[in-house]
Structure formats: C-alpha cells, structure tokens
Design an enzyme around this catalytic site. Structure first.
Site, PDB file in Angstrom:
ATOM      1  N   SER A  20      23.935   2.662  23.221  1.00  0.00           N
ATOM      2  CA  SER A  20      23.065   1.625  23.778  1.00  0.00           C
ATOM      3  C   SER A  20      22.316   0.862  22.691  1.00  0.00           C
ATOM      4  O   SER A  20      21.778   1.455  21.748  1.00  0.00           O
ATOM      5  CB  SER A  20      22.048   2.249  24.744  1.00  0.00           C
ATOM      6  N   SER A  36      19.760  -1.026  23.580  1.00  0.00           N
ATOM      7  CA  SER A  36      18.421  -1.251  24.136  1.00  0.00           C
ATOM      8  C   SER A  36      17.292  -0.721  23.241  1.00  0.00           C
ATOM      9  O   SER A  36      16.274  -1.410  23.078  1.00  0.00           O
ATOM     10  CB  SER A  36      18.316  -0.636  25.528  1.00  0.00           C
ATOM     11  N   LYS A  69      23.510   3.826  37.705  1.00  0.00           N
ATOM     12  CA  LYS A  69      22.916   2.605  38.249  1.00  0.00           C
ATOM     13  C   LYS A  69      22.943   2.546  39.780  1.00  0.00           C
ATOM     14  O   LYS A  69      22.112   1.879  40.396  1.00  0.00           O
ATOM     15  CB  LYS A  69      23.606   1.374  37.652  1.00  0.00           C
ATOM     16  N   ASP A 114      20.223  -7.639  35.670  1.00  0.00           N
ATOM     17  CA  ASP A 114      21.481  -8.076  35.031  1.00  0.00           C
ATOM     18  C   ASP A 114      21.793  -9.541  35.355  1.00  0.00           C
ATOM     19  O   ASP A 114      22.172 -10.319  34.484  1.00  0.00           O
ATOM     20  CB  ASP A 114      22.645  -7.183  35.462  1.00  0.00           C
ATOM     21  N   ALA A 164      35.875  -7.434  39.655  1.00  0.00           N
ATOM     22  CA  ALA A 164      35.164  -7.205  40.920  1.00  0.00           C
ATOM     23  C   ALA A 164      34.385  -5.887  40.887  1.00  0.00           C
ATOM     24  O   ALA A 164      34.180  -5.263  41.920  1.00  0.00           O
ATOM     25  CB  ALA A 164      36.162  -7.206  42.085  1.00  0.00           C
ATOM     26  N   GLY A 165      33.956  -5.477  39.701  1.00  0.00           N
ATOM     27  CA  GLY A 165      33.195  -4.235  39.561  1.00  0.00           C
ATOM     28  C   GLY A 165      31.705  -4.469  39.731  1.00  0.00           C
ATOM     29  O   GLY A 165      31.266  -5.485  40.275  1.00  0.00           O
ATOM     30  N   ARG A 170      42.305  -7.299  39.478  1.00  0.00           N
ATOM     31  CA  ARG A 170      43.621  -6.645  39.444  1.00  0.00           C
ATOM     32  C   ARG A 170      43.920  -5.930  40.761  1.00  0.00           C
ATOM     33  O   ARG A 170      45.061  -5.886  41.203  1.00  0.00           O
ATOM     34  CB  ARG A 170      43.692  -5.671  38.255  1.00  0.00           C
ATOM     35  N   THR A 171      42.891  -5.373  41.400  1.00  0.00           N
ATOM     36  CA  THR A 171      43.041  -4.794  42.731  1.00  0.00           C
ATOM     37  C   THR A 171      42.395  -5.754  43.725  1.00  0.00           C
ATOM     38  O   THR A 171      41.166  -5.842  43.811  1.00  0.00           O
ATOM     39  CB  THR A 171      42.340  -3.419  42.811  1.00  0.00           C
ATOM     40  N   ARG A 172      43.228  -6.496  44.461  1.00  0.00           N
ATOM     41  CA  ARG A 172      42.716  -7.573  45.310  1.00  0.00           C
ATOM     42  C   ARG A 172      41.721  -7.068  46.360  1.00  0.00           C
ATOM     43  O   ARG A 172      40.752  -7.758  46.686  1.00  0.00           O
ATOM     44  CB  ARG A 172      43.888  -8.289  46.000  1.00  0.00           C
ATOM     45  N   VAL A 173      41.922  -5.863  46.873  1.00  0.00           N
ATOM     46  CA  VAL A 173      41.066  -5.360  47.946  1.00  0.00           C
ATOM     47  C   VAL A 173      39.599  -5.288  47.509  1.00  0.00           C
ATOM     48  O   VAL A 173      38.692  -5.493  48.313  1.00  0.00           O
ATOM     49  CB  VAL A 173      41.572  -3.985  48.454  1.00  0.00           C
TER      50      VAL A 173
END
Length: 277
Positions: A19, A21, A70, A107, A134-135, A158-161
């Site tokens: 980190s 920070s 988190k 963030d 999409a994470g 990469r994973t559309r769902v």
C-alpha cells in the site's frame, strides 16, 4: 497536546505491505506540521471485527480499508453513507466519539477529482463514457460518472453476466457490450476508463482494439503500476488526453485525512513524488 491525544489512523488489508497510503498520509502530516501517525496493518478476515472494535480504544480515529475487506466492513459499521451502499463497498472508516463506526467510499470521489484536475479539465457531459471491467472498482467509477452527469456509460466485461448485473443495479444509462465488441464502444466515447487489472505489471495485457479512440477523448486507467500503461500510450498517440491512475489514489485519500487529522491536504506534485518513493 498530550501523547494519548495524538490521532492515529492507518490502512487495513491482507496483504497490505504494497500500500502507498502510508507514504501519502505521512507526507501530508509532515508537510502540514500535524501531530498524528498512519500505519499499515495486515489483518485477516477472521480478526477484522475484533480489530475494528479494539482500535478506537487505542487512540485510532479511523482507517482506510483495502482488499479483501472492503465489502465485509459494511456489515461491521454502524453508519454507512449512501454512496458506499450503492457501490457495495467501503474504503474509509471514521471512528466517532460516540463509539459508532462510520463507513464511506471515496474511490469514486478520487476518480472524478483526478479527471477534473487534468490540464484543461474534464466535461462530464461531453458524451458517453466507455468502461472496461465490472468488478468492485467499476461500481465506484460508474456511480461517480453517473452522478457527475455523464449521459451514458457503455460497459464491457470478459464475463458479460457481471456487466448485466451492473446494468440491473444502475439502470438504463448503462449499455452492455460483449467483450469481443468492446472496441466498438470507443467510436463515440468522450471518456474511456479501464477498471480491470489488465495491463498492470504482472497481469495479462488489455487486448481490446483501440483504433476507435476519438481524438480529444479523455482516457484513464485506474492501474498505476506502470504509471503509463499500454492503453495510455496508444491513447496519447491517437491524440487523446490521458490521466494515469495514481491521481485517483491520491484524491481518494483526501476526505479521510481531513476527517481524521482536521485539515484538508492538497494533492500536488510533491504528493505524487511521496507516493512513488
């Protein structure tokens, strides 16, 4: 000021040694002449609850939270901001004097401030934003983009769902593309964001056709190792404006520091240098 009243803060994660920070917060404490300490703490998931209950008793006024805690801290906090609920994660905890733990997510704030502080600024309403990934980071960025007034967010994962799940959460201003069609998002995008780890040191490259990048578009990568990713290199060559990911890290640290230590720090070239030491 007596020794027991010196405010303590830090960052909790596992691992946490990487980190930046501590370097950032110690730089601000030093340059602003403030009393306080900021320390990294490697805490396992099993010990997280006990540690958070104990730290205020030891003089801690708050902590940053990083991977993998988190999401878990939302369940342990007494108060959670709307944006942390929307994102589904918190990165900043404030230990209040009444004993309650206040959870926030800065963030998205850091992401937007990084764009706005680019030379020439940033116009959220200039056109759609194209987003890779999409994470957890994508959730914070999408929430911030929509709040800032971006008319539409085009997203490919990469994973559309997982991208479809984000559309379900954030609504019809999101449009999902198949990963193999990700390059097509760039044709009309005024802002382009990579929220994946692709292109990071030690990770596979971001293999998306970039010939659709529009001259003058703002392109940013939340990865900051390396500071100039392949995406940013190609974007510069295409006449785009670029912003590296380090600024997001620096700006997201500002609200927590202000709450913990009572003064608002400035993100400048010296801050960047301190983070890169």
């Amino acid at each position: 000021m007596s020794e027991q009243n010196i405010p303590l803060a830090g960052v909790i994660g596992s691992p946490v040694a990487h980190s930046k920070s501590p370097q950032i917060h110690r730089h601000w404490l030093s340059t602003m002449g403030l009393k306080g300490h900021y320390v990294p703490m490697n805490v396992s998931q099993d010990d997280l609850k006990t540690v958070l209950q104990t730290l205020p008793k030891a003089g801690f006024v708050g902590v940053n939270i990083t991977i993998p805690h988190k999401v878990a801290v939302l369940e342990l906090a007494d108060l959670v901001t709307d944006r942390a609920i929307l994102i589904g994660a918190a990165n900043t905890l404030i230990f209040r004097q009444d004993g309650k733990i206040h959870a926030d997510n800065t963030d998205g704030y850091g992401f937007i401030k990084n764009l706005q502080n680019a030379p020439g600024g940033w116009d959220a309403q200039a056109g759609p934003a194209a987003l890779f990934g999409a994470g957890g980071a994508a959730r914070a960025v999408i929430a911030a983009l929509l709040d800032a007034g971006v008319p539409e967010v085009l997203i490919a994962n990469r994973t559309r769902v997982r991208a479809e799940a984000l559309r379900s959460d954030f609504g019809k201003r999101l449009r999902v593309f198949d990963w193999v069609q990700a390059g097509n998002m760039l044709d009309h995008a005024a802002t382009v964001v990579n929220t994946t780890s692709l292109g990071m040191i030690g990770q596979p490259p971001l293999r998306v056709p970039l010939d659709g990048l529009q001259k003058g578009a703002m392109v940013t990568d939340i990865v900051y190792a390396p500071l100039k990713t392949k995406l940013l290199e190609v974007a510069e060559e295409a006449g785009c404006r670029t912003v590296d990911g380090l600024g997001m890290l620096l700006h997201q640290a500002v609200p927590g520091f202000e709450r913990w230590f009572g003064a608002r720090p400035t993100v400048d070239s010296a801050t960047r240098a301190a983070a890169l030491r």
